[in-house]
Scaffold this motif. Structure first.
Motif, PDB file in Angstrom:
ATOM      1  N   ALA A   2       0.840  -1.198   0.000  1.00  0.00           N
ATOM      2  CA  ALA A   2       0.000   0.000   0.000  1.00  0.00           C
ATOM      3  C   ALA A   2       0.873   1.244   0.000  1.00  0.00           C
ATOM      4  N   LEU A   3       0.397   2.300  -0.602  1.00  0.00           N
ATOM      5  CA  LEU A   3       1.108   3.565  -0.617  1.00  0.00           C
ATOM      6  C   LEU A   3       0.791   4.341   0.655  1.00  0.00           C
ATOM      7  N   THR A   4       1.731   5.171   1.078  1.00  0.00           N
ATOM      8  CA  THR A   4       1.472   6.059   2.204  1.00  0.00           C
ATOM      9  C   THR A   4       0.510   7.156   1.742  1.00  0.00           C
ATOM     10  N   ARG A   5      -0.038   7.891   2.676  1.00  0.00           N
ATOM     11  CA  ARG A   5      -0.942   8.987   2.326  1.00  0.00           C
ATOM     12  C   ARG A   5      -0.252   9.977   1.390  1.00  0.00           C
ATOM     13  N   GLU A   6       0.975  10.353   1.722  1.00  0.00           N
ATOM     14  CA  GLU A   6       1.713  11.299   0.883  1.00  0.00           C
ATOM     15  C   GLU A   6       1.966  10.725  -0.510  1.00  0.00           C
ATOM     16  N   GLU A   7       2.344   9.466  -0.605  1.00  0.00           N
ATOM     17  CA  GLU A   7       2.594   8.841  -1.906  1.00  0.00           C
ATOM     18  C   GLU A   7       1.341   8.798  -2.767  1.00  0.00           C
ATOM     19  N   ARG A   8       0.219   8.410  -2.172  1.00  0.00           N
ATOM     20  CA  ARG A   8      -1.005   8.306  -2.974  1.00  0.00           C
ATOM     21  C   ARG A   8      -1.504   9.680  -3.396  1.00  0.00           C
ATOM     22  N   GLU A   9      -1.370  10.704  -2.522  1.00  0.00           N
ATOM     23  CA  GLU A   9      -1.798  12.043  -2.900  1.00  0.00           C
ATOM     24  C   GLU A   9      -0.905  12.611  -4.001  1.00  0.00           C
ATOM     25  N   GLN A  10       0.403  12.378  -3.910  1.00  0.00           N
ATOM     26  CA  GLN A  10       1.320  12.837  -4.954  1.00  0.00           C
ATOM     27  C   GLN A  10       1.028  12.137  -6.277  1.00  0.00           C
ATOM     28  N   PHE A  11       0.734  10.842  -6.214  1.00  0.00           N
ATOM     29  CA  PHE A  11       0.412  10.081  -7.417  1.00  0.00           C
ATOM     30  C   PHE A  11      -0.867  10.605  -8.057  1.00  0.00           C
ATOM     31  N   LEU A  12      -1.901  10.822  -7.270  1.00  0.00           N
ATOM     32  CA  LEU A  12      -3.167  11.325  -7.792  1.00  0.00           C
ATOM     33  C   LEU A  12      -3.009  12.735  -8.359  1.00  0.00           C
ATOM     34  N   ALA A  13      -2.078  13.503  -7.830  1.00  0.00           N
ATOM     35  CA  ALA A  13      -1.862  14.875  -8.299  1.00  0.00           C
ATOM     36  C   ALA A  13      -1.213  14.922  -9.682  1.00  0.00           C
ATOM     37  N   GLN A  14      -0.647  13.825 -10.145  1.00  0.00           N
ATOM     38  CA  GLN A  14      -0.043  13.781 -11.477  1.00  0.00           C
ATOM     39  C   GLN A  14      -1.142  13.714 -12.541  1.00  0.00           C
ATOM     40  N   PRO A  15      -0.834  14.178 -13.750  1.00  0.00           N
ATOM     41  CA  PRO A  15      -1.866  14.235 -14.793  1.00  0.00           C
ATOM     42  C   PRO A  15      -2.116  12.894 -15.491  1.00  0.00           C
ATOM     43  N   HIS A  16      -2.658  11.947 -14.759  1.00  0.00           N
ATOM     44  CA  HIS A  16      -3.058  10.667 -15.331  1.00  0.00           C
ATOM     45  C   HIS A  16      -4.472  10.801 -15.902  1.00  0.00           C
ATOM     46  N   ILE A  17      -4.817   9.918 -16.813  1.00  0.00           N
ATOM     47  CA  ILE A  17      -6.206   9.802 -17.243  1.00  0.00           C
ATOM     48  C   ILE A  17      -6.880   8.876 -16.238  1.00  0.00           C
ATOM     49  N   ALA A  18      -7.994   9.300 -15.678  1.00  0.00           N
ATOM     50  CA  ALA A  18      -8.698   8.497 -14.680  1.00  0.00           C
ATOM     51  C   ALA A  18      -9.824   7.706 -15.334  1.00  0.00           C
ATOM     52  N   ALA A  19     -10.191   6.631 -14.691  1.00  0.00           N
ATOM     53  CA  ALA A  19     -11.432   5.930 -15.015  1.00  0.00           C
ATOM     54  C   ALA A  19     -12.428   6.358 -13.952  1.00  0.00           C
ATOM     55  N   LEU A  20     -13.501   7.018 -14.366  1.00  0.00           N
ATOM     56  CA  LEU A  20     -14.555   7.450 -13.452  1.00  0.00           C
ATOM     57  C   LEU A  20     -15.613   6.356 -13.419  1.00  0.00           C
ATOM     58  N   ALA A  21     -16.061   5.992 -12.226  1.00  0.00           N
ATOM     59  CA  ALA A  21     -17.141   5.017 -12.070  1.00  0.00           C
ATOM     60  C   ALA A  21     -18.219   5.620 -11.180  1.00  0.00           C
TER      61      ALA A  21
END
Length: 141
Positions: A2-21
């Motif tokens: 699992a990613l740490t809170r900081e790692e997951r927030e930094q990852f989400l902050a990058q310009p990835h294309i998301a899959a919205l459900a």
């Protein structure tokens, strides 16, 4: 792992294309579609979509949605975030420019924004508060 809170927030902050459900009508599977999004660590996630779109209607009915972003290189990593809708507001050209600049080369932003603003119909900005996170870094294979 699992990613740490900081790692997951930094990852989400990058310009990835998301899959919205989002939950769909009775007898239908959830609607899952690719989408651009905006996020800054510690803040809310926002997306832009057509005011009269099925996606916006379903989000309004469900009151929440989830996003999943992933990469396969240099490591297999993903973050999924789900939460309640905070508000929906009319899109502005400034928000469209911000979102477009996140994903497009700088020299393509103005042309895309001009085209999208004139041709995509009325848009809305939907803000979601990240409430539940699932994340993992599976390493490289």
């Amino acid at each position: 792992m699992a990613l740490t809170r900081e790692e997951r927030e930094q990852f989400l902050a990058q310009p990835h294309i998301a899959a919205l459900a989002v939950d769909a009508e009775d007898g239908r599977a959830p609607l899952t579609v690719p989408i651009w999004y905006q996020y800054a660590p510690g803040g809310d996630v926002w997306i832009m979509t057509g005011r009269d779109s099925r996606k916006n209607r379903l989000i309004g009915t469900a009151g929440r949605f989830s996003l999943l972003v992933d990469v396969l290189e240099p490591t297999i990593r993903y973050v999924s975030v789900e939460g309640p809708v905070l508000d929906t507001a009319p899109a502005t050209i400034e928000r469209l420019r911000e979102l477009s600049a996140r994903y497009l080369p700088a020299d393509k932003v103005d042309g895309y924004v001009d085209f999208a603003w004139k041709n995509h119909g009325e848009q809305v900005v939907v803000r979601m508060r990240p409430e539940r996170w699932v994340s993992s870094d599976l390493g490289s294979l």
